[in-house]
Design a protein around this motif. Structure first.
Motif, PDB file in Angstrom:
ATOM      1  N   ASP A   1      -4.553 -41.819   6.417  1.00  0.00           N
ATOM      2  CA  ASP A   1      -3.353 -41.010   6.602  1.00  0.00           C
ATOM      3  C   ASP A   1      -2.092 -41.869   6.552  1.00  0.00           C
ATOM      4  OD1 ASP A   1      -4.553 -38.547   6.700  1.00  0.00           O
ATOM      5  OD2 ASP A   1      -4.685 -38.474   8.877  1.00  0.00           O
ATOM      6  N   VAL A   2      -2.137 -43.037   7.157  1.00  0.00           N
ATOM      7  CA  VAL A   2      -0.985 -43.935   7.077  1.00  0.00           C
ATOM      8  C   VAL A   2      -0.669 -44.239   5.608  1.00  0.00           C
ATOM      9  CG1 VAL A   2      -0.109 -46.245   7.586  1.00  0.00           C
ATOM     10  CG2 VAL A   2      -1.308 -44.949   9.357  1.00  0.00           C
ATOM     11  N   ALA A   3      -1.713 -44.434   4.818  1.00  0.00           N
ATOM     12  CA  ALA A   3      -1.530 -44.749   3.397  1.00  0.00           C
ATOM     13  C   ALA A   3      -0.871 -43.603   2.636  1.00  0.00           C
ATOM     14  CB  ALA A   3      -2.872 -45.094   2.762  1.00  0.00           C
TER      15      ALA A   3
ATOM     16  N   LYS B   1       0.087 -55.720   9.244  1.00  0.00           N
ATOM     17  CA  LYS B   1      -1.148 -54.998   8.947  1.00  0.00           C
ATOM     18  C   LYS B   1      -0.881 -53.504   8.761  1.00  0.00           C
ATOM     19  CE  LYS B   1      -5.999 -54.931  10.345  1.00  0.00           C
ATOM     20  NZ  LYS B   1      -7.001 -55.397  11.354  1.00  0.00           N
ATOM     21  N   LEU B   2       0.053 -52.966   9.521  1.00  0.00           N
ATOM     22  CA  LEU B   2       0.418 -51.565   9.332  1.00  0.00           C
ATOM     23  C   LEU B   2       1.171 -51.389   8.020  1.00  0.00           C
ATOM     24  CD1 LEU B   2       0.491 -48.685  10.562  1.00  0.00           C
ATOM     25  CD2 LEU B   2       2.780 -49.262  11.417  1.00  0.00           C
ATOM     26  N   ALA B   3       2.141 -52.256   7.765  1.00  0.00           N
ATOM     27  CA  ALA B   3       2.940 -52.146   6.538  1.00  0.00           C
ATOM     28  C   ALA B   3       2.071 -52.265   5.294  1.00  0.00           C
ATOM     29  CB  ALA B   3       4.029 -53.204   6.528  1.00  0.00           C
ATOM     30  N   ASP B   4       1.041 -53.096   5.358  1.00  0.00           N
ATOM     31  CA  ASP B   4       0.173 -53.301   4.195  1.00  0.00           C
ATOM     32  C   ASP B   4      -0.584 -52.040   3.793  1.00  0.00           C
ATOM     33  OD1 ASP B   4       0.931 -55.936   3.952  1.00  0.00           O
ATOM     34  OD2 ASP B   4      -0.827 -56.760   4.982  1.00  0.00           O
ATOM     35  N   LEU B   5      -0.710 -51.090   4.713  1.00  0.00           N
ATOM     36  CA  LEU B   5      -1.414 -49.854   4.405  1.00  0.00           C
ATOM     37  C   LEU B   5      -0.579 -48.914   3.551  1.00  0.00           C
ATOM     38  CD1 LEU B   5      -2.979 -49.023   7.896  1.00  0.00           C
ATOM     39  CD2 LEU B   5      -4.153 -49.997   5.917  1.00  0.00           C
TER      40      LEU B   5
ATOM     41  N   GLY C   1       9.805 -48.558  14.942  1.00  0.00           N
ATOM     42  CA  GLY C   1      10.156 -49.643  15.842  1.00  0.00           C
ATOM     43  C   GLY C   1       9.130 -49.779  16.956  1.00  0.00           C
ATOM     44  N   GLY C   2       8.767 -51.005  17.308  1.00  0.00           N
ATOM     45  CA  GLY C   2       7.910 -51.236  18.459  1.00  0.00           C
ATOM     46  C   GLY C   2       6.487 -50.725  18.323  1.00  0.00           C
ATOM     47  N   LEU C   3       6.020 -50.489  17.110  1.00  0.00           N
ATOM     48  CA  LEU C   3       4.636 -50.056  16.915  1.00  0.00           C
ATOM     49  C   LEU C   3       4.148 -50.509  15.548  1.00  0.00           C
ATOM     50  CD1 LEU C   3       2.319 -48.553  18.276  1.00  0.00           C
ATOM     51  CD2 LEU C   3       3.060 -46.475  17.102  1.00  0.00           C
ATOM     52  N   GLY C   4       3.116 -51.338  15.576  1.00  0.00           N
ATOM     53  CA  GLY C   4       2.495 -51.811  14.357  1.00  0.00           C
ATOM     54  C   GLY C   4       1.137 -51.175  14.166  1.00  0.00           C
ATOM     55  N   TYR C   5       0.114 -52.018  13.982  1.00  0.00           N
ATOM     56  CA  TYR C   5      -1.225 -51.504  13.693  1.00  0.00           C
ATOM     57  C   TYR C   5      -1.824 -50.742  14.877  1.00  0.00           C
ATOM     58  CZ  TYR C   5      -5.729 -51.392  11.292  1.00  0.00           C
ATOM     59  OH  TYR C   5      -6.876 -50.986  10.650  1.00  0.00           O
TER      60      TYR C   5
END
Length: 250
Positions: free
Chosen positions: A187-189, A211-215, A122-126
């Protein structure tokens, strides 16, 4: 207020309800009560049949106060969360973190993938990858004798919030200087559990949720309409989206 010793630091927590466990990790300068109790999250999740555990991160709430930046850092606070699960005999839990708590959740999922069943950022993307700005103006604002001395607008907003929550400002300043470790795209991936990235559409701090979710291989986005970083956490759309996400991935 229950607490336990996490590698020498007293960590406070709450533990309510019965059912599948979910661990809640609050954001910077907040605490378990402000982030999760007062916003209705704990009551909502308990009524949904969940065992709800919420931690006061070190330097926050009723947990131990430390003025050394070396004692903080998101990976260190992720270990506090892992030890809390150990303390309570919880082998695996859903984990939801907000803002700094989302970064802590990501490190918990990376370093202990067997302990995290599903994750909500929550509250944090790329911004998890790129960082979310210079911590020094915020740290200096927290150390200032009076809020009247603070001219930086971001620093002033955090100082005001810290004063409202009656926080130990020197502990928060130490935390701010060390808690924003970036996480590489690679690492996110590696995060393979189901992830929900929930960010307000007016949040200018978090970075792009998509953009974060796409990783990640198993992530989706929840847009929280017309909410900024401070207001999204208690939003009805956020709550409904999390309940739906948890239900779909049972």
């Amino acid at each position: 207020m229950p607490s336990f010793n996490s590698d020498g630091t007293d960590i406070a927590y709450l533990d309510e309800g019965e059912g599948e466990p979910i661990l809640l990790i609050h954001g910077f300068a907040s605490n378990k009560d402000v982030n999760w109790v007062h916003t209705g999250w704990v009551d909502l999740l308990v009524k949904a049949g969940r065992r709800v555990v919420a931690i006061d991160n070190r330097g926050h709430g009723h947990s131990g106060k430390i003025h050394d930046p070396e004692a903080y850092g998101a990976p260190i606070m992720a270990e506090d969360a892992r030890r809390l699960l150990d303390h309570l005999g919880i082998r695996e839990a859903d984990v939801m973190g907000y803002s700094m708590g989302a970064r802590i959740t990501a490190f918990l999922a990376l370093n202990h993938p067997d302990r995290v069943r599903r994750a909500i950022f929550g509250g944090l993307g790329y911004g998890m990858v790129t960082g979310v700005g210079d911590p020094e103006p915020i740290a200096q604002a927290l150390e200032a004798v009076s809020i009247e001395e603070v001219s930086d607008p971001v620093g002033r907003s955090f100082r005001k919030f810290a004063d409202q929550t009656k926080s130990d400002r020197l502990s928060l300043a130490a935390c701010m200087r060390s808690s924003r470790q970036k996480i590489s795209q690679e690492d996110v991936a590696r995060i393979s559990v189901p992830v929900l990235v929930a960010v307000g559409t007016r949040d200018e701090i978090s970075g792009s949720a998509q953009k974060l979710a796409d990783l990640m291989q198993n992530a989706r986005v929840l847009d929280i309409p017309r909410r900024d970083h401070m207001l999204a956490v208690g939003d009805k759309v956020y709550k409904e989206g999390v309940l739906e996400f948890l239900g779909e991935t049972e």
